[in-house]
Design a protein around this motif. Sequence first.
Motif, short mmCIF file in Angstrom:
data_model
loop_
_atom_site.label_atom_id
_atom_site.label_comp_id
_atom_site.label_asym_id
_atom_site.label_seq_id
_atom_site.Cartn_x
_atom_site.Cartn_y
_atom_site.Cartn_z
N SER A 31 0.87 -1.19 0.00
CA SER A 31 0.00 0.00 0.00
C SER A 31 0.90 1.23 0.00
N GLY A 32 0.28 2.38 -0.27
CA GLY A 32 1.05 3.63 -0.25
C GLY A 32 1.56 3.94 1.15
N THR A 33 0.71 3.69 2.13
CA THR A 33 1.09 3.92 3.53
C THR A 33 2.29 3.05 3.88
N ASN A 34 2.21 1.77 3.51
CA ASN A 34 3.33 0.86 3.80
C ASN A 34 4.58 1.27 3.03
N TYR A 48 9.62 11.65 -1.79
CA TYR A 48 8.41 12.26 -2.34
C TYR A 48 7.22 11.32 -2.22
N ASP A 49 6.10 11.88 -1.79
CA ASP A 49 4.84 11.18 -1.89
C ASP A 49 4.21 11.61 -3.21
N ALA A 50 4.31 10.71 -4.20
CA ALA A 50 3.81 11.03 -5.55
C ALA A 50 2.51 10.28 -5.83
N SER A 51 1.75 10.03 -4.76
CA SER A 51 0.55 9.20 -4.88
C SER A 51 -0.49 9.74 -5.87
N HIS A 52 -0.49 11.05 -6.10
CA HIS A 52 -1.50 11.63 -7.01
C HIS A 52 -0.92 11.90 -8.39
N ALA A 53 0.32 11.49 -8.63
CA ALA A 53 1.01 12.02 -9.81
C ALA A 53 1.34 10.94 -10.85
N ILE A 102 4.32 5.87 -4.79
CA ILE A 102 3.03 6.17 -5.42
C ILE A 102 2.01 5.11 -5.00
N SER A 103 0.86 5.56 -4.55
CA SER A 103 -0.18 4.62 -4.13
C SER A 103 -0.95 4.10 -5.35
N PHE A 104 -1.27 2.83 -5.32
CA PHE A 104 -2.13 2.24 -6.36
C PHE A 104 -3.45 1.80 -5.73
N THR A 108 -8.86 3.98 -5.40
CA THR A 108 -9.39 5.32 -5.72
C THR A 108 -8.50 6.08 -6.70
N LYS A 109 -7.35 5.51 -7.06
CA LYS A 109 -6.40 6.24 -7.91
C LYS A 109 -6.68 5.96 -9.40
N ILE A 110 -6.14 6.82 -10.29
CA ILE A 110 -6.46 6.59 -11.72
C ILE A 110 -5.82 5.31 -12.26
N SER A 137 -1.93 17.14 3.05
CA SER A 137 -1.85 15.91 2.27
C SER A 137 -2.79 14.89 2.92
N PHE A 138 -2.83 13.70 2.34
CA PHE A 138 -3.55 12.60 2.99
C PHE A 138 -2.80 12.24 4.27
N VAL A 139 -3.53 11.73 5.25
CA VAL A 139 -2.97 11.49 6.59
C VAL A 139 -1.72 10.60 6.57
C1 LIG Z 1 -1.01 11.55 -0.86
C2 LIG Z 1 -1.29 10.16 -0.39
N1 LIG Z 1 -0.31 9.48 0.23
C3 LIG Z 1 -0.50 8.23 0.69
C4 LIG Z 1 -1.72 7.60 0.52
C5 LIG Z 1 -1.90 6.23 1.10
O1 LIG Z 1 -1.98 5.27 0.14
P1 LIG Z 1 -2.71 3.87 0.44
O2 LIG Z 1 -4.16 4.13 0.52
O3 LIG Z 1 -2.33 3.02 -0.75
O4 LIG Z 1 -2.12 3.35 1.71
C6 LIG Z 1 -2.77 8.26 -0.14
C7 LIG Z 1 -4.13 7.68 -0.32
O5 LIG Z 1 -4.51 6.74 -0.70
C8 LIG Z 1 -2.55 9.58 -0.61
O6 LIG Z 1 -3.53 10.26 -1.23
#
Ligand SMILES: Cc1ncc(COP(=O)(O)O)c(C=O)c1O
Length: 349
Positions: free
Chosen positions: A48-51, A143-148, A167-169, A172-174, A72-74
């Motif tokens: 996951s993106g968080t991980n 970098y948190d490039a989750s939206h990019a 980058i998160s997959f 909810t992402k594109i 940003s996201f938490v």
């Molecule tokens: C900017 C940002 N960073 C991190 C995350 C976390 O990613 P994940 O949901 O895959 O853990 C998200 C949301 O999903 C996000 O929008």
Amino acid sequence: MPHKEKFKAYVDEIYESGWLTNNGPLVQKLEKKLEEYFGVKNLLCISSGTNALQFAYRLLEMEGEVVTTPFSFVSTTSAIAAERLTPVYADIDSESYNIDPKNIESAITEKTCAIAPCHVFGNACEIEEIDQIAEKHNLKVIYDASHAFDVKYKGKHILNYGDMSIISFHATKIFHTIEGAAIVIKDDALYEKAKIVRDYGKDGPDSVALLGINGKINELEAAMGLCMLDEEDIIHNMRKKSHEFYTQQLKDYVQLQKKNEDATQSYTYFPVVFRSEDEMKKVRAALLEQEIAARQYFYPSLDTLPYVEHRKVMRISRDIASRILVIPMHSGVEPKVSKIIIETLQKLR
Ligand SMILES: Cc1ncc(COP(=O)(O)O)c(C=O)c1O
């Protein structure tokens, strides 16, 4: 959701091979395809993106403070805190909503070990300025490039920048793998270490070399990613059309995000900022009455989280967080729904 028949064909393949997880052929195929797609090396899929963010800090074996964005996201903050590091905020720019390099330097102390910006809503950060600050103070940049997913900076995909980019997959992402993410690691030796850490710290069938985690994605998730990748051009073009239409219709009525001119435009999100919190709340309620959910991304400002030390109020981040809505722009939004959204916002002036 991608084309169902295609996904079913992968499910058949998985049943035939009997290989469900543990770096199977589909995960390897997806990683290779993503490296080609982004023009990067050393990409690993993570659960996951968080991980992936936590994984980055763990790999670097850091201690101390990380200067990060309050908007940003938490997970951008929680990953720092979860790895026993201290998040220290630098306020954002009121037009780009990204961390303002001017505020980074004053947040740096002798304990700072890294800078962790986010390209918010896919809007590229001031990468060169951030790199210069990092170099001057000998700091890592994550970098948190989750939206990019759809963004290039100075001709190269945005995942090429920083010591690491994640980058998160998430679904909810594109581009998504249901749950999942990727990390791109600049340093080759660190990439080799990452492969071991992602796999419980094991460097062989009977040998454990490092303190590891289970950071893998599975074959079904990889199959979803492979299907999505084939459809990315269609998704991109559809979003581009909607984004341009919203921009045209709404630019005189609400504040739109100011884009980094050195980067390509992301068409993933459509954030709008109102003149006041009150105005935002009225619009959100009016849309909800018509069963349209616009999200208050990102609220709350992360400097208000209960588990972070409060040193300074992030005034700009709190202000933007209180007045922002992200309006729906996905493939399921019918023209009649966009019409209601546009009319509701246009009524403001
Ligand atoms: C900017 C940002 N960073 C991190 C995350 C976390 O990613 P994940 O949901 O895959 O853990 C998200 C949301 O999903 C996000 O929008």
